[in-house]
Design a protein around this motif. Structure first.
Motif, short mmCIF file in Angstrom:
data_model
loop_
_atom_site.label_atom_id
_atom_site.label_comp_id
_atom_site.label_asym_id
_atom_site.label_seq_id
_atom_site.Cartn_x
_atom_site.Cartn_y
_atom_site.Cartn_z
N ILE A 27 0.84 -1.21 0.00
CA ILE A 27 0.00 0.00 0.00
C ILE A 27 0.87 1.25 0.00
N LEU A 28 1.95 1.24 0.79
CA LEU A 28 2.87 2.39 0.77
C LEU A 28 3.47 2.58 -0.62
N HIS A 29 3.86 1.48 -1.26
CA HIS A 29 4.35 1.55 -2.64
C HIS A 29 3.33 2.25 -3.53
N ALA A 30 2.06 1.90 -3.37
CA ALA A 30 1.01 2.50 -4.19
C ALA A 30 0.86 3.99 -3.92
N VAL A 31 0.84 4.36 -2.67
CA VAL A 31 0.66 5.78 -2.33
C VAL A 31 1.83 6.62 -2.83
N ILE A 32 3.04 6.14 -2.60
CA ILE A 32 4.21 6.85 -3.11
C ILE A 32 4.17 6.91 -4.63
N TRP A 64 -2.65 2.52 -12.26
CA TRP A 64 -1.92 1.29 -11.97
C TRP A 64 -1.61 1.20 -10.47
N TYR A 65 -1.15 2.31 -9.91
CA TYR A 65 -0.88 2.32 -8.47
C TYR A 65 -2.17 2.23 -7.65
N LEU A 66 -3.22 2.86 -8.13
CA LEU A 66 -4.51 2.74 -7.44
C LEU A 66 -5.01 1.30 -7.48
N ALA A 67 -4.64 0.56 -8.51
CA ALA A 67 -5.04 -0.85 -8.60
C ALA A 67 -4.41 -1.67 -7.49
N ILE A 68 -3.22 -1.29 -7.04
CA ILE A 68 -2.60 -1.99 -5.90
C ILE A 68 -3.50 -1.84 -4.68
N ILE A 69 -3.92 -0.61 -4.41
CA ILE A 69 -4.81 -0.37 -3.28
C ILE A 69 -6.14 -1.09 -3.51
N GLY A 70 -6.61 -1.06 -4.75
CA GLY A 70 -7.86 -1.74 -5.08
C GLY A 70 -7.80 -3.22 -4.75
N ARG A 71 -6.67 -3.86 -5.07
CA ARG A 71 -6.52 -5.28 -4.76
C ARG A 71 -6.39 -5.52 -3.25
N GLU A 72 -5.61 -4.69 -2.60
CA GLU A 72 -5.35 -4.87 -1.17
C GLU A 72 -6.58 -4.59 -0.31
N MET A 73 -7.45 -3.69 -0.79
CA MET A 73 -8.59 -3.29 0.03
C MET A 73 -9.93 -3.62 -0.63
N ASN A 74 -9.86 -4.42 -1.69
CA ASN A 74 -11.07 -4.85 -2.37
C ASN A 74 -11.96 -3.66 -2.77
N LEU A 75 -11.37 -2.73 -3.51
CA LEU A 75 -12.09 -1.53 -3.96
C LEU A 75 -12.50 -1.66 -5.41
N ASP A 76 -13.71 -1.26 -5.69
CA ASP A 76 -14.16 -1.14 -7.06
C ASP A 76 -13.87 0.30 -7.49
N THR A 100 -3.87 12.21 -1.61
CA THR A 100 -2.83 11.18 -1.55
C THR A 100 -1.88 11.44 -0.38
N CYS A 101 -1.63 12.70 -0.08
CA CYS A 101 -0.81 13.01 1.10
C CYS A 101 -1.52 12.57 2.38
N LYS A 102 -2.84 12.65 2.41
CA LYS A 102 -3.59 12.13 3.57
C LYS A 102 -3.38 10.62 3.70
N LEU A 103 -3.40 9.92 2.57
CA LEU A 103 -3.14 8.48 2.60
C LEU A 103 -1.72 8.21 3.08
N LEU A 104 -0.77 9.01 2.60
CA LEU A 104 0.62 8.84 3.01
C LEU A 104 0.77 9.08 4.51
#
Length: 184
Positions: A27-32, A64-76, A100-104
């Motif tokens: 998830i950190l990889h995705a946010v960065i 592509w990076y949002l897809a990482i979060i999508g997979r990790e958190m089951n987001l549509d 995105t800074c809030k996510l970070l």
């Protein structure tokens, strides 16, 4: 391609060689990654000329990076129906950066203070980023599902079926540009 297909295909080019064993690391990889792609997107808004092909590439890389979060958190991917184009794309970019800074910040608190992530808030903010990316794409007539296709085609040309650090560093930019321009 739709979001579900994109989630599956984009995972093939996910780096799993370094620091990606834990969910929080991915998830950190995705946010960065979202933030670094936004920085590249900003290059298109500096100066007099805009490179729409590069806008397609960077917006696709953000998804592509949002897809990482999508997979990790089951987001549509949320659906965005926009009747009018946004008249201030830079405001959208700033909203993407801010959220995105809030996510970070949540990731920082998890990794360095051991504060649990509020998953509902994380998902809500991620959805806001997704909506703003979609709105940005709409502003420039970039079809989100077509951007998924183009992004996967570019990554297939770069990596084949699996991520490689060597190929990430030594890219064939001409081939990738041709794919982005529809010249493949």
């Amino acid at each position: 391609m739709n979001w579900s297909e994109y989630l599956e295909l984009s995972e093939k080019t996910l780096s799993t060689q370094f620091h990606c064993d834990e969910r929080e690391q991915r998830i950190l990889h995705a946010v960065i990654g979202v933030l670094t792609e936004v920085e590249e997107l900003l290059d298109n808004h500096i100066g007099d000329e805009q490179d729409f092909t590069n806008m397609l590439e960077e917006a696709g890389d953000i998804t592509w990076y949002l897809a990482i979060i999508g997979r990790e958190m089951n987001l549509d991917y949320p659906q965005l129906i926009v009747k009018t184009k946004n008249d201030n794309p830079m405001k959208l970019v700033l909203k993407i950066v801010k959220n995105t800074c809030k996510l970070l910040d949540m990731m920082k608190k998890k990794l360095y203070y051991n504060k649990p992530i509020d998953e509902n808030l994380f998902k809500t903010i991620t959805n806001l980023v997704m909506l703003d990316v979609s709105d940005y794409m709409n502003t420039y007539d970039i079809d989100i599902e077509k951007s998924f296709d183009v992004n996967i085609d570019k990554l297939k040309a770069r990596y084949g079926d699996k991520f490689s650090s060597e190929r990430a560093i030594n890219r064939d930019l001409e081939t990738e540009r041709n794919i982005l321009e529809g010249k493949n």
